[in-house]
Enzyme design. Structure first.
Site, short mmCIF file in Angstrom:
data_model
loop_
_atom_site.label_atom_id
_atom_site.label_comp_id
_atom_site.label_asym_id
_atom_site.label_seq_id
_atom_site.Cartn_x
_atom_site.Cartn_y
_atom_site.Cartn_z
N GLY A 49 0.31 11.58 29.72
CA GLY A 49 -1.13 11.37 29.65
C GLY A 49 -1.56 9.91 29.73
O GLY A 49 -2.59 9.58 30.31
N ASP A 105 -3.12 8.18 25.45
CA ASP A 105 -4.38 8.46 26.12
C ASP A 105 -5.49 8.79 25.13
O ASP A 105 -6.60 8.28 25.24
CB ASP A 105 -4.21 9.61 27.14
N ASP A 108 -6.56 12.73 19.04
CA ASP A 108 -7.21 14.03 18.86
C ASP A 108 -6.96 14.49 17.42
O ASP A 108 -7.65 14.06 16.52
CB ASP A 108 -6.66 15.00 19.92
N LYS A 136 -11.42 11.08 19.85
CA LYS A 136 -12.39 12.17 19.68
C LYS A 136 -12.99 12.11 18.29
O LYS A 136 -12.30 11.86 17.31
CB LYS A 136 -11.69 13.53 19.83
N PHE A 157 -12.69 19.11 25.32
CA PHE A 157 -11.45 18.96 26.09
C PHE A 157 -11.75 18.22 27.39
O PHE A 157 -12.60 18.64 28.16
CB PHE A 157 -10.82 20.33 26.38
N VAL A 158 -11.07 17.11 27.61
CA VAL A 158 -11.33 16.29 28.80
C VAL A 158 -10.12 16.30 29.73
O VAL A 158 -8.99 16.53 29.30
CB VAL A 158 -11.66 14.82 28.41
N ASP A 164 -4.50 16.09 31.50
CA ASP A 164 -4.35 17.30 32.31
C ASP A 164 -4.86 18.53 31.60
O ASP A 164 -5.01 18.56 30.38
CB ASP A 164 -2.88 17.53 32.65
N ARG A 170 -4.66 15.28 36.48
CA ARG A 170 -4.26 13.95 36.02
C ARG A 170 -4.70 12.87 36.99
O ARG A 170 -5.02 11.76 36.59
CB ARG A 170 -2.73 13.87 35.87
P1 IMP Z 1 -2.94 14.95 18.96
O1 IMP Z 1 -1.54 14.97 18.48
O2 IMP Z 1 -3.69 16.20 18.64
O3 IMP Z 1 -3.73 13.72 18.56
O4 IMP Z 1 -2.88 15.05 20.52
C1 IMP Z 1 -2.57 14.06 21.29
C2 IMP Z 1 -2.18 14.54 22.67
O5 IMP Z 1 -2.80 15.76 23.05
C3 IMP Z 1 -2.67 13.51 23.62
O6 IMP Z 1 -1.65 12.58 23.84
C4 IMP Z 1 -2.98 14.31 24.86
O7 IMP Z 1 -1.85 14.38 25.67
C5 IMP Z 1 -3.29 15.68 24.37
N1 IMP Z 1 -4.76 15.92 24.33
C6 IMP Z 1 -5.57 15.88 23.26
N2 IMP Z 1 -6.84 16.12 23.60
C7 IMP Z 1 -6.84 16.31 24.93
C8 IMP Z 1 -7.87 16.58 25.90
O8 IMP Z 1 -9.07 16.69 25.60
N3 IMP Z 1 -7.46 16.71 27.18
C9 IMP Z 1 -6.16 16.59 27.57
N4 IMP Z 1 -5.17 16.33 26.71
C10 IMP Z 1 -5.51 16.19 25.41
MG MG Z 2 -0.28 12.82 25.39
#
Ligand code: IMP
Ligand code: MG
Length: 180
Positions: A49, A105, A108, A136, A157-158, A164, A170
């Site tokens: 990402g 990237d 979340d 986010k 979701f982006v 992706d 991507r």
């Molecule tokens: P986290 O562990 O939930 O913070 O997720 C992080 C990973 O989830 C990021 O590195 C992204 O690869 C993926 N991710 C989280 N939100 C999105 C989104 O909105 N679109 C695409 N990938 C996302």
């Molecule tokens: Mg990621």
């Protein structure tokens, strides 16, 4: 700028244009360069990402770097985190005593970055900072101290600019929201 044919038509709307992203990434690079003056930085990139973000950022960054790529995933193909973070740890990379900058990237749930930070700290780096292109606005499963953040976005979701949906989008130069 032209876009890969067909990808844009799957978007409901563009959230961040390629121009807006480029300007912000340039600002982030300037701040990072100022903060790390005189140091070599070990840049740890979460693939796939963060690939486009980091490729653009590093080419604007006037600092000596070492580049380390890591693969971690908590999505496993869907649009919501599974909560379980899988990391492929690189062999034979020295983090001890290094200034480590972890880049992803998107912030979340925070699970990925927090798991990675905890793992990196066990390697005793001289310093550890974290940066993301997007954060986010949402409650976190794990809070992570962010040193660099590009944009705050709503909890949607982006896709695009490295991010992706099931492996697609991507290579979209902007960041957008998919049609339902
Ligand atoms: P986290 O562990 O939930 O913070 O997720 C992080 C990973 O989830 C990021 O590195 C992204 O690869 C993926 N991710 C989280 N939100 C999105 C989104 O909105 N679109 C695409 N990938 C996302
Ligand atoms: Mg990621």
């Amino acid at each position: 700028m032209t876009s890969p044919t067909g990808l844009l038509s799957d978007l409901d709307r563009v959230l961040l244009s390629a121009d807006a992203i480029r300007d912000r990434v340039r600002e982030m690079a300037a701040r990072i360069a100022a903060d790390y003056q005189g140091s070599v930085v070990t840049v740890v990139v979460l693939m796939d990402g963060a690939l486009f973000f980091v490729a653009d950022l590093l080419r604007q960054l006037d600092l000596p770097i070492r580049l380390v790529t890591l693969s971690a995933s908590s999505y496993h193909g869907g649009t919501a985190s599974t909560g379980e973070v899988r990391v492929q740890w690189p062999e034979a990379v020295e983090f001890a005593g290094q200034h480590v900058l972890l880049l992803d990237d998107i912030y979340d749930t925070g699970l990925t970055l927090s798991a990675l930070r905890a793992r990196l700290l066990t390697e005793r780096p001289a310093s550890l900072r974290t940066g993301v292109l997007l954060a986010k606005k949402r409650p976190r499963a794990a809070e992570v101290p962010l040193d660099y953040r590009g944009f705050e976005i709503e909890d949607e979701f982006v896709v695009g600019y490295g991010m992706d949906y099931q492996g697609r989008f991507r290579n979209l130069p902007c960041i957008g929201i998919l049609k339902p």
